[in-house]
Design an enzyme around this catalytic site. Structure first.
Site, PDB file in Angstrom:
ATOM      1  CG  ASN A  59      -6.982  20.135 -84.699  1.00 39.37           C
ATOM      2  OD1 ASN A  59      -7.870  20.355 -84.302  1.00 39.37           O
ATOM      3  ND2 ASN A  59      -6.245  19.364 -85.289  1.00 39.37           N
ATOM      4  CG  HIS A 108      -6.266  24.106 -80.289  1.00 38.09           C
ATOM      5  ND1 HIS A 108      -5.023  23.879 -78.826  1.00 38.09           N
ATOM      6  CD2 HIS A 108      -5.249  23.583 -81.528  1.00 38.09           C
ATOM      7  CE1 HIS A 108      -4.390  23.646 -79.414  1.00 38.09           C
ATOM      8  NE2 HIS A 108      -4.166  23.397 -81.050  1.00 38.09           N
ATOM      9  CG  HIS A 129      -2.426  15.378 -82.303  1.00 41.01           C
ATOM     10  ND1 HIS A 129      -1.832  16.517 -82.955  1.00 41.01           N
ATOM     11  CD2 HIS A 129      -2.079  14.093 -81.915  1.00 41.01           C
ATOM     12  CE1 HIS A 129       0.217  15.608 -82.266  1.00 41.01           C
ATOM     13  NE2 HIS A 129      -0.516  14.483 -81.588  1.00 41.01           N
ATOM     14  NE  ARG A 185       0.648  16.645 -78.010  1.00 43.04           N
ATOM     15  CZ  ARG A 185       1.694  17.169 -79.254  1.00 43.04           C
ATOM     16  NH1 ARG A 185       1.273  18.327 -80.129  1.00 43.04           N
ATOM     17  NH2 ARG A 185       2.905  17.204 -79.057  1.00 43.04           N
ATOM     18  NE  ARG A 204       0.802  19.458 -75.701  1.00 41.27           N
ATOM     19  CZ  ARG A 204       1.691  19.665 -75.398  1.00 41.27           C
ATOM     20  NH1 ARG A 204       2.068  20.602 -76.787  1.00 41.27           N
ATOM     21  NH2 ARG A 204       3.010  19.168 -75.541  1.00 41.27           N
ATOM     22  CD  GLU A 233      -3.010  15.974 -86.768  1.00 42.50           C
ATOM     23  OE1 GLU A 233      -2.592  16.377 -85.908  1.00 42.50           O
ATOM     24  OE2 GLU A 233      -3.949  16.831 -86.772  1.00 42.50           O
ATOM     25  CB  THR A 258       2.917  18.995 -85.370  1.00 38.96           C
ATOM     26  OG1 THR A 258       1.379  18.306 -84.147  1.00 38.96           O
ATOM     27  CG2 THR A 258       3.475  17.693 -85.805  1.00 38.96           C
ATOM     28  CD  GLU A 292      -2.614  17.897 -92.684  1.00 43.84           C
ATOM     29  OE1 GLU A 292      -3.376  16.967 -92.810  1.00 43.84           O
ATOM     30  OE2 GLU A 292      -2.610  18.756 -91.876  1.00 43.84           O
ATOM     31  CG  HIS A 309       0.922  23.383 -88.312  1.00 45.12           C
ATOM     32  ND1 HIS A 309       1.598  24.134 -87.807  1.00 45.12           N
ATOM     33  CD2 HIS A 309       0.798  22.294 -87.109  1.00 45.12           C
ATOM     34  CE1 HIS A 309       1.833  23.822 -86.576  1.00 45.12           C
ATOM     35  NE2 HIS A 309       1.322  23.000 -85.796  1.00 45.12           N
TER      36      HIS A 309
HETATM   37  N1  PXP Z   1      -2.758  19.239 -89.963  1.00 46.10           N
HETATM   38  C1  PXP Z   1      -2.188  18.704 -88.712  1.00 46.10           C
HETATM   39  C2  PXP Z   1      -1.018  17.468 -89.320  1.00 46.10           C
HETATM   40  C3  PXP Z   1      -2.133  18.824 -87.341  1.00 46.10           C
HETATM   41  O1  PXP Z   1      -0.546  18.169 -86.497  1.00 46.10           O
HETATM   42  C4  PXP Z   1      -2.299  20.336 -86.478  1.00 46.10           C
HETATM   43  C5  PXP Z   1      -2.121  21.038 -85.862  1.00 46.10           C
HETATM   44  O2  PXP Z   1      -2.807  19.276 -84.861  1.00 46.10           O
HETATM   45  C6  PXP Z   1      -2.675  20.701 -88.398  1.00 46.10           C
HETATM   46  C7  PXP Z   1      -3.528  20.580 -89.066  1.00 46.10           C
HETATM   47  C8  PXP Z   1      -4.110  21.868 -87.847  1.00 46.10           C
HETATM   48  O3  PXP Z   1      -3.100  22.931 -87.251  1.00 46.10           O
HETATM   49  P1  PXP Z   1      -3.775  24.534 -86.733  1.00 46.10           P
HETATM   50  O4  PXP Z   1      -4.379  23.630 -85.386  1.00 46.10           O
HETATM   51  O5  PXP Z   1      -2.806  25.401 -86.858  1.00 46.10           O
HETATM   52  O6  PXP Z   1      -4.293  24.746 -87.626  1.00 46.10           O
END
Ligand code: PXP
Length: 253
Positions: free
Chosen positions: A11, A14, A47, A49, A53, A74, A105, A155, A198
């Site tokens: 992901n 960030h 994602h 949003r 952001r 996402e 989330t 998920e 997550h």
């Molecule tokens: N899976 C989903 C559905 C999420 O919303 C997120 C966070 O955006 C993640 C995985 C990844 O989570 P993390 O960034 O905490 O590893």
């Protein structure tokens, strides 16, 4: 049957968070995605949003155009996101709950309470050939309803488990872990493909990789943070190695 291969979805949200801190073009989340794939990621998650952001609309379009591995888009189940996802045509859409004030989330999607809204939404994505995943808590009612909603994938939200591990709350961590173990088995027996994500880090990713029902982990925040110290490619390789160690312990399914 031996446990199936376990995919790593990276992901890149960030990277965009950092870029947006100054509002310019760097660091570029698409560059991070390409690098993560080169280092062994099996797919990229981002994602979009509602408040934009981190990931921007143009990031999603560029990810789809430039990466060679599946894109997992996402999003919240809104009309605006439906329009953008149909135009983007990602490999998969992961439907997540979204609240503007949250830092991340925070909980799973309530597929029980939102069944009637989600059913036509999922059907439209299915018809467009987009693989739908529902981001839910490892709760039996949520899992059973997800199966009835005709989404091929869920998920499991691992955030509460990962937080309890990091905070050293061992009783809570064990209870959350048992919920995930039972939820993964239930989902698989209901015919769902099971992903998880997550809050995962090397330790929790290694542990959950031993569950043979899990086919994919989506990991972001920890990896992007770790990349500041050792680089993204090294982080992806270390995560892959942790997952492979865990997977070797998975019983046949
Ligand atoms: N899976 C989903 C559905 C999420 O919303 C997120 C966070 O955006 C993640 C995985 C990844 O989570 P993390 O960034 O905490 O590893």
């Amino acid at each position: 049957m031996p446990a199936p291969p376990l995919r790593l979805g990276v992901n890149v949200d960030h990277v965009a968070t950092l870029r947006n801190a100054r509002g310019g073009e760097r660091p570029d989340p698409v560059r991070a995605a390409l690098l993560a794939i080169e280092a062994g990621a099996d797919g990229i998650t981002a994602h979009l949003r509602e408040d934009r952001r981190h990931i921007r609309d143009s990031d999603m379009a560029r990810l789809k155009a430039e990466i060679s591995k599946p894109l997992n888009f996402e999003m919240a189940a809104t009309d605006d996101m439906m329009r953008i996802s149909l135009a983007t045509k990602p490999h998969a859409v992961c439907l997540v709950p979204e609240r503007r004030q949250e830092l991340t989330t925070e909980g799973g999607l309530d597929v029980v309470g939102q069944h009637n809204v989600l059913a036509p939404f999922i059907a439209r994505l299915n018809d467009a050939g987009i693989r739908v995943s529902l981001f839910i808590a490892a709760d039996p009612r949520q899992i059973e309803t997800a199966a009835k909603l005709r989404a091929p994938v869920i998920e499991l939200h691992t955030g509460a488990w990962c937080d309890a591990v990091v905070d050293g709350h061992s009783d809570k961590a064990e209870a959350e872990w048992q919920r995930i173990v039972a939820g993964a088995a239930l989902a698989r027996s209901a015919g769902l493909e099971v992903h998880a994500g997550h809050g995962l880090d090397y330790e929790t990713a290694e542990k959950i990789s031993a569950l043979p029902e899990i086919a994919e982990l989506n990991i972001g925040y920890f990896m992007i943070g770790e990349a500041l110290f050792v680089g993204l490619a090294e982080t992806v390789r270390t995560m892959r190695a942790a997952m492979d160690r865990g997977r070797r312990l998975a019983p046949p399914i």
